[in-house]
Design an enzyme around this catalytic site. Structure first.
Site, short mmCIF file in Angstrom:
data_model
loop_
_atom_site.label_atom_id
_atom_site.label_comp_id
_atom_site.label_asym_id
_atom_site.label_seq_id
_atom_site.Cartn_x
_atom_site.Cartn_y
_atom_site.Cartn_z
N LYS A 65 37.50 54.55 11.29
CA LYS A 65 37.06 54.94 9.93
C LYS A 65 38.55 54.40 9.11
O LYS A 65 39.58 54.57 9.64
CB LYS A 65 37.65 56.70 10.05
CG LYS A 65 37.45 57.36 8.56
CD LYS A 65 37.69 58.95 8.63
CE LYS A 65 39.06 59.27 9.00
NZ LYS A 65 40.09 58.73 7.80
N ILE B 157 30.23 59.08 -12.38
CA ILE B 157 28.77 59.18 -13.06
C ILE B 157 27.91 58.15 -12.42
O ILE B 157 28.26 57.60 -11.53
CB ILE B 157 28.86 58.67 -14.42
CG1 ILE B 157 29.30 57.23 -14.54
CG2 ILE B 157 29.84 59.42 -15.44
CD1 ILE B 157 29.43 56.37 -15.83
N ASP B 158 26.69 58.74 -12.42
CA ASP B 158 25.66 58.01 -11.64
C ASP B 158 25.77 56.52 -11.45
O ASP B 158 25.61 55.86 -10.44
CB ASP B 158 24.48 58.46 -11.96
CG ASP B 158 24.10 59.78 -12.09
OD1 ASP B 158 24.95 60.54 -11.77
OD2 ASP B 158 22.96 60.49 -12.59
N LYS C 108 34.80 58.83 -0.09
CA LYS C 108 34.54 60.35 -0.92
C LYS C 108 34.17 60.07 -2.28
O LYS C 108 34.81 60.63 -3.33
CB LYS C 108 35.82 61.06 -0.75
CG LYS C 108 36.04 61.69 0.69
CD LYS C 108 37.01 62.84 0.85
CE LYS C 108 37.23 63.17 2.23
NZ LYS C 108 38.11 61.99 2.87
#
Length: 232
Positions: free
Chosen positions: A36, A69-70, A65
């Site tokens: 990770k 906005i999309d 994380k």
């Protein structure tokens, strides 16, 4: 069985420099195949290192994380797919998850919805203005992730069993905050041992400090893998 568990143990390279991360990977050699990379290392050259790990045949969980906005989330996911990453986290907000799933369509990237950080307890949630306690919010977001078509969930091992019932047998349930018996909890508040986490329904365990800070990281990883292998 231990060999199978190598696919399920993710070692968190939570160190400040790529040089230190490279040293850990060398020490662990083929004992560990999944790593990770989060914020700390990413902002110290870790993204290029992530590409190198992927090219070497290792799996990489990029713990970014994402939340934006999309269009921004979708654009980021498209580039991360090109990096050859195995897993990517984004906060489990329905619109962000929907955009990410569309952007990753047709790739092998497993998108993971982050429910509630394992460093947060009920008081922390109240202080942040949430109306739900950690357990309730985790389950709500797990259901939203399943509906969105995400590849899995990141949650505390304490919630793994309940999350597994919601997401079914096929989605990944990735649990950080794993501590072998007797290990220091550090800043984590909701922790569990490796074997108990697997029994609770986790598919993958993220372990950082108990391995990377150990006097002998390879021996520490081997011990955790052995404990994991006891779970039937």
């Amino acid at each position: 069985m231990t060999a199978d568990m190598r696919e399920r143990l993710i070692v968190g390279l939570d160190v400040p420099t790529v040089r230190e991360a490279e040293a850990i990977v060398r020490k662990l050699d083929d004992e560990v195949t999944f790593y990770k990379i989060g914020y700390q290392l990413a902002f110290a050259g870790g993204l290029d290192f992530a590409r190198e790990l992927a090219k070497s045949g290792r799996k990489v969980f990029l713990d970014m994380k994402l939340l934006d906005i999309d269009n921004t989330v979708a654009s980021a996911v498209e580039n991360i797919v090109k990096m050859g990453m195995t897993m990517l986290t984004l906060h489990a907000y329905p619109k962000a998850m929907k955009a990410a799933v569309a952007a990753a369509s047709g790739s092998d990237l497993c998108l993971l919805g982050v429910t509630v950080l394992t460093s947060m307890d009920e008081q922390d949630m109240m202080d942040a203005g949430y109306e739900y306690d950690p357990h309730t919010l985790v389950l709500r977001r797990a259901e939203q992730a399943r509906i969105a078509g995400m590849g899995g969930i990141v949650c505390s091992a304490e919630e793994a069993s309940a999350v597994r019932r919601i997401v079914g047998p096929d989605m990944a349930v990735v649990t950080p905050g794993i501590r072998p018996a007797g290990a220091d909890k550090g800043d984590q508040k909701r922790v569990m041992t490796p074997a108990d986490a697997l029994r609770a329904g986790a598919s993958h365990l993220v372990v950082a400090r108990p391995i990377v800070k150990a006097d002998d990281p390879r021996a520490a990883a081997r011990a955790i893998l052995a404990e994991m292998a006891t779970v039937k």
